[in-house]
Design a protein around this motif. Sequence first.
Motif, PDB file in Angstrom:
ATOM      1  N   ASP A  24      54.778  42.641  44.028  1.00 59.86           N
ATOM      2  CA  ASP A  24      53.792  41.596  44.315  1.00 59.86           C
ATOM      3  C   ASP A  24      52.550  41.774  43.450  1.00 59.86           C
ATOM      4  O   ASP A  24      52.004  40.802  42.923  1.00 59.86           O
ATOM      5  CB  ASP A  24      53.386  41.623  45.796  1.00 59.86           C
ATOM      6  CG  ASP A  24      54.442  41.029  46.708  1.00 59.86           C
ATOM      7  OD1 ASP A  24      55.371  40.383  46.202  1.00 59.86           O
ATOM      8  OD2 ASP A  24      54.324  41.231  47.936  1.00 59.86           O
ATOM      9  N   TYR A  25      52.093  43.008  43.300  1.00 56.14           N
ATOM     10  CA  TYR A  25      50.926  43.294  42.473  1.00 56.14           C
ATOM     11  C   TYR A  25      51.173  42.861  41.034  1.00 56.14           C
ATOM     12  O   TYR A  25      50.335  42.190  40.422  1.00 56.14           O
ATOM     13  CB  TYR A  25      50.590  44.793  42.536  1.00 56.14           C
ATOM     14  CG  TYR A  25      49.601  45.228  41.496  1.00 56.14           C
ATOM     15  CD1 TYR A  25      48.240  44.954  41.659  1.00 56.14           C
ATOM     16  CD2 TYR A  25      50.002  45.889  40.339  1.00 56.14           C
ATOM     17  CE1 TYR A  25      47.321  45.338  40.700  1.00 56.14           C
ATOM     18  CE2 TYR A  25      49.090  46.271  39.375  1.00 56.14           C
ATOM     19  CZ  TYR A  25      47.751  45.996  39.555  1.00 56.14           C
ATOM     20  OH  TYR A  25      46.850  46.369  38.601  1.00 56.14           O
ATOM     21  N   GLU A  26      52.340  43.247  40.494  1.00 55.87           N
ATOM     22  CA  GLU A  26      52.661  42.893  39.102  1.00 55.87           C
ATOM     23  C   GLU A  26      52.758  41.382  38.935  1.00 55.87           C
ATOM     24  O   GLU A  26      52.256  40.828  37.948  1.00 55.87           O
ATOM     25  CB  GLU A  26      53.974  43.571  38.662  1.00 55.87           C
ATOM     26  CG  GLU A  26      53.869  45.079  38.524  1.00 55.87           C
ATOM     27  CD  GLU A  26      52.868  45.539  37.469  1.00 55.87           C
ATOM     28  OE1 GLU A  26      52.694  44.820  36.460  1.00 55.87           O
ATOM     29  OE2 GLU A  26      52.252  46.589  37.658  1.00 55.87           O
ATOM     30  N   ALA A  27      53.388  40.701  39.893  1.00 58.17           N
ATOM     31  CA  ALA A  27      53.517  39.242  39.815  1.00 58.17           C
ATOM     32  C   ALA A  27      52.143  38.579  39.891  1.00 58.17           C
ATOM     33  O   ALA A  27      51.839  37.665  39.119  1.00 58.17           O
ATOM     34  CB  ALA A  27      54.422  38.735  40.938  1.00 58.17           C
ATOM     35  N   THR A  28      51.294  39.068  40.806  1.00 58.05           N
ATOM     36  CA  THR A  28      49.942  38.516  40.934  1.00 58.05           C
ATOM     37  C   THR A  28      49.135  38.762  39.667  1.00 58.05           C
ATOM     38  O   THR A  28      48.397  37.884  39.197  1.00 58.05           O
ATOM     39  CB  THR A  28      49.230  39.150  42.152  1.00 58.05           C
ATOM     40  OG1 THR A  28      50.018  38.909  43.315  1.00 58.05           O
ATOM     41  CG2 THR A  28      47.838  38.584  42.343  1.00 58.05           C
ATOM     42  N   LYS A  29      49.280  39.925  39.082  1.00 56.11           N
ATOM     43  CA  LYS A  29      48.579  40.264  37.847  1.00 56.11           C
ATOM     44  C   LYS A  29      48.991  39.308  36.722  1.00 56.11           C
ATOM     45  O   LYS A  29      48.138  38.802  35.976  1.00 56.11           O
ATOM     46  CB  LYS A  29      48.913  41.712  37.479  1.00 56.11           C
ATOM     47  CG  LYS A  29      48.182  42.254  36.285  1.00 56.11           C
ATOM     48  CD  LYS A  29      48.550  43.714  36.090  1.00 56.11           C
ATOM     49  CE  LYS A  29      48.085  44.250  34.763  1.00 56.11           C
ATOM     50  NZ  LYS A  29      48.523  45.633  34.542  1.00 56.11           N
ATOM     51  N   GLN A  30      50.293  39.027  36.621  1.00 56.98           N
ATOM     52  CA  GLN A  30      50.769  38.104  35.579  1.00 56.98           C
ATOM     53  C   GLN A  30      50.253  36.694  35.820  1.00 56.98           C
ATOM     54  O   GLN A  30      49.851  36.008  34.873  1.00 56.98           O
ATOM     55  CB  GLN A  30      52.301  38.103  35.537  1.00 56.98           C
ATOM     56  CG  GLN A  30      52.895  39.359  34.951  1.00 56.98           C
ATOM     57  CD  GLN A  30      54.418  39.330  34.948  1.00 56.98           C
ATOM     58  OE1 GLN A  30      55.025  38.389  35.445  1.00 56.98           O
ATOM     59  NE2 GLN A  30      55.015  40.370  34.399  1.00 56.98           N
ATOM     60  N   ILE A  31      50.237  36.271  37.081  1.00 60.35           N
ATOM     61  CA  ILE A  31      49.717  34.936  37.401  1.00 60.35           C
ATOM     62  C   ILE A  31      48.248  34.835  37.017  1.00 60.35           C
ATOM     63  O   ILE A  31      47.810  33.847  36.407  1.00 60.35           O
ATOM     64  CB  ILE A  31      49.928  34.618  38.896  1.00 60.35           C
ATOM     65  CG1 ILE A  31      51.410  34.406  39.182  1.00 60.35           C
ATOM     66  CG2 ILE A  31      49.110  33.402  39.330  1.00 60.35           C
ATOM     67  CD1 ILE A  31      51.763  34.331  40.656  1.00 60.35           C
ATOM     68  N   LEU A  32      47.474  35.874  37.351  1.00 57.90           N
ATOM     69  CA  LEU A  32      46.044  35.859  37.007  1.00 57.90           C
ATOM     70  C   LEU A  32      45.831  35.847  35.497  1.00 57.90           C
ATOM     71  O   LEU A  32      44.930  35.170  34.993  1.00 57.90           O
ATOM     72  CB  LEU A  32      45.342  37.057  37.653  1.00 57.90           C
ATOM     73  CG  LEU A  32      45.151  36.975  39.164  1.00 57.90           C
ATOM     74  CD1 LEU A  32      44.590  38.282  39.702  1.00 57.90           C
ATOM     75  CD2 LEU A  32      44.255  35.807  39.534  1.00 57.90           C
ATOM     76  N   GLN A  33      46.651  36.594  34.761  1.00 58.63           N
ATOM     77  CA  GLN A  33      46.542  36.591  33.301  1.00 58.63           C
ATOM     78  C   GLN A  33      46.838  35.204  32.738  1.00 58.63           C
ATOM     79  O   GLN A  33      46.127  34.721  31.851  1.00 58.63           O
ATOM     80  CB  GLN A  33      47.488  37.620  32.688  1.00 58.63           C
ATOM     81  CG  GLN A  33      47.040  39.050  32.866  1.00 58.63           C
ATOM     82  CD  GLN A  33      48.083  40.062  32.397  1.00 58.63           C
ATOM     83  OE1 GLN A  33      49.251  39.746  32.257  1.00 58.63           O
ATOM     84  NE2 GLN A  33      47.636  41.294  32.186  1.00 58.63           N
TER      85      GLN A  33
END
Length: 148
Positions: free
Chosen positions: A96-105
């Motif tokens: 979830d953290y990695e997915a959220t990080k990619q979305i924010l990027q």
Amino acid sequence: MEKIDAIWHHPYMAGDSDKDEFPSDAADRFQVRMPPGMRDRLKEWASANGRSMNSEIVDRINRSFEMDEIVARTPEIHLQQQLSTAKLQHDLARADYEATKQILQRMEESVINSEATMQAVLQMLEQVRAEREATARPSGKPPDTRKK
């Protein structure tokens, strides 16, 4: 007739038997006192399971030992399940953290691209406005430099 003679002359039948002749003779023996009615219940269950009463008793005792072993291992099994669950939750949280990080990027890139696009659109609008003013103004008048 030969079969009957063979059976009759078998050492066990002839009276000069060795105790080790049959496997059941070598097994440990133990007398059990049962509460009233238990023998009848045991007989019914043995019959239903297609076993002798002795086999039924031995099977039930074995199952009780197996259950005791399962119960003894239950805290360990419970801890292993908790550990597995914690690892799974950690992995899910990491994903979830990695997915959220990619979305924010991607959102940041989109905002940057939007700002650049907006700047380009504003420059084009400014050029269009300047061109309109140039065409709308009489040739002898100075350009309007006031901000609107």
